[in-house]
Design an enzyme around this catalytic site. Structure first.
Site, PDB file in Angstrom:
ATOM      1  N   LYS A  10       0.815  -1.196   0.000  1.00  0.00           N
ATOM      2  CA  LYS A  10       0.000   0.000   0.000  1.00  0.00           C
ATOM      3  C   LYS A  10       0.856   1.255   0.000  1.00  0.00           C
ATOM      4  CE  LYS A  10      -3.285  -2.435   2.993  1.00  0.00           C
ATOM      5  NZ  LYS A  10      -3.795  -2.512   4.376  1.00  0.00           N
TER       6      LYS A  10
ATOM      7  N   GLU B 246       7.965   2.256  -5.737  1.00  0.00           N
ATOM      8  CA  GLU B 246       7.972   1.792  -4.339  1.00  0.00           C
ATOM      9  C   GLU B 246       8.038   2.984  -3.390  1.00  0.00           C
ATOM     10  OE1 GLU B 246       7.296   0.019  -2.077  1.00  0.00           O
ATOM     11  OE2 GLU B 246       8.373  -1.862  -1.909  1.00  0.00           O
ATOM     12  N   ASP B 247       7.643   2.748  -2.149  1.00  0.00           N
ATOM     13  CA  ASP B 247       7.752   3.821  -1.153  1.00  0.00           C
ATOM     14  C   ASP B 247       9.165   3.928  -0.599  1.00  0.00           C
ATOM     15  OD1 ASP B 247       7.545   1.381   0.173  1.00  0.00           O
ATOM     16  OD2 ASP B 247       5.992   2.012   1.565  1.00  0.00           O
TER      17      ASP B 247
ATOM     18  N   ASP C 126      14.493  -0.624   1.943  1.00  0.00           N
ATOM     19  CA  ASP C 126      15.098  -0.731   3.271  1.00  0.00           C
ATOM     20  C   ASP C 126      16.126  -1.867   3.216  1.00  0.00           C
ATOM     21  OD1 ASP C 126      15.520  -0.619   6.016  1.00  0.00           O
ATOM     22  OD2 ASP C 126      13.679  -1.657   6.531  1.00  0.00           O
TER      23      ASP C 126
ATOM     24  N   LYS D  69      16.869   3.745   2.071  1.00  0.00           N
ATOM     25  CA  LYS D  69      17.563   3.588   3.361  1.00  0.00           C
ATOM     26  C   LYS D  69      18.780   2.704   3.099  1.00  0.00           C
ATOM     27  CE  LYS D  69      14.325   2.947   6.839  1.00  0.00           C
ATOM     28  NZ  LYS D  69      13.618   2.110   7.841  1.00  0.00           N
TER      29      LYS D  69
ATOM     30  N   PHE E  20      12.739   5.055  11.314  1.00  0.00           N
ATOM     31  CA  PHE E  20      11.463   4.505  10.865  1.00  0.00           C
ATOM     32  C   PHE E  20      10.570   5.680  10.518  1.00  0.00           C
ATOM     33  CE2 PHE E  20       7.321   2.614  10.846  1.00  0.00           C
ATOM     34  CZ  PHE E  20       7.574   1.453  10.145  1.00  0.00           C
ATOM     35  N   VAL E  21      10.210   5.784   9.248  1.00  0.00           N
ATOM     36  CA  VAL E  21       9.493   6.968   8.773  1.00  0.00           C
ATOM     37  C   VAL E  21       8.028   6.652   8.489  1.00  0.00           C
ATOM     38  CG1 VAL E  21      11.507   8.170   7.847  1.00  0.00           C
ATOM     39  CG2 VAL E  21      10.292   6.542   6.415  1.00  0.00           C
TER      40      VAL E  21
ATOM     41  N   ARG F 180      -0.565   7.150   7.028  1.00  0.00           N
ATOM     42  CA  ARG F 180      -0.324   7.164   5.576  1.00  0.00           C
ATOM     43  C   ARG F 180      -0.756   8.494   4.960  1.00  0.00           C
ATOM     44  NH1 ARG F 180       1.023   1.931   3.952  1.00  0.00           N
ATOM     45  NH2 ARG F 180      -0.005   0.240   5.062  1.00  0.00           N
TER      46      ARG F 180
END
Ligand code: IMP
Ligand code: MG
Length: 182
Positions: free
Chosen positions: A45, A101-102, A105, A134, A155-156, A168
């Site tokens: 999501k 993608e967001d 990581d 990241k 952690f964002v 979100r």
């Protein structure tokens, strides 16, 4: 999971910074693809807000697909296993594919998806654009072709990214101190 309030979240990138960066990356993509058709593959999501802003700055003909992967469950650390919740895609053979993608990581999700596409389709090209990178927590050998911002080990949340399914909808990208979320 700990309860996190909006007041615990500090701004990392504000709405203006994000808008400027998204346009800058879109310009690079417009230059790269010119008038070639592109199939956008948005990873739900988290990437949905970024993808919808990005595509409105793109000028080439494009189609949009949405897939759903998850690796986090109810934690702030990757489980190390990627779960393909819904990965139904049309035939991408001969297409220019742009994965949106967001965040990258550990890189496990990106690697899983790139391998999945390479295994199933002979695309014309496959590129990866991520809102955030990241780099410090990478486990898989994978890099984004384009990204908006590099971040350190935080952690964002916001602008699509969640903590325990929340935040979100924030217009900015923010973070909570480790002591707050762990
Ligand atoms: P990776 O497989 O470890 O690269 O993780 C990728 C996925 O984990 C992303 O698509 C996000 O959904 C989620 N994720 C990783 N870091 C964060 C974060 O700092 N905030 C929110 N979600 C994150
Ligand atoms: Mg994601």
């Amino acid at each position: 999971m700990k309860n996190v309030n909006l007041s615990d979240i500090k701004v990392l990138f504000d709405e203006n910074e994000i808008r400027t960066k998204v346009k800058e990356i879109a310009n690079k993509l417009n230059e790269y693809y010119k008038d070639e058709e592109v199939c956008i593959v948005c990873v739900l999501k988290g990437a949905v807000i970024f993808a919808t802003d990005l595509v409105r700055e793109l000028t080439m003909p494009l189609t949009m697909e949405f897939i759903r992967l998850s690796s986090y469950g109810h934690s702030t650390a990757s489980s190390g296993k990627v779960n393909a919740v819904d990965i139904k895609l049309p035939d991408l053979t001969g297409k220019n594919v742009l994965i949106v993608e967001d965040i990258i990581d550990t890189g496990l999700t990106a690697k899983f998806l790139l391998d999945f596409i390479a295994l199933n389709f002979k695309t014309k090209s496959t590129k990866f654009v991520s809102l955030l990178d990241k780099k410090c927590s990478r486990q898989a050998d994978v890099e984004a072709d384009y990204y908006c911002f590099e971040i350190d080990d935080k952690f964002v949340v916001g602008y699509g990214l969640d903590y325990d399914s929340k935040f979100r909808n924030l217009k900015f990208i923010g973070y909570a101190d480790k002591s707050v979320i762990k």
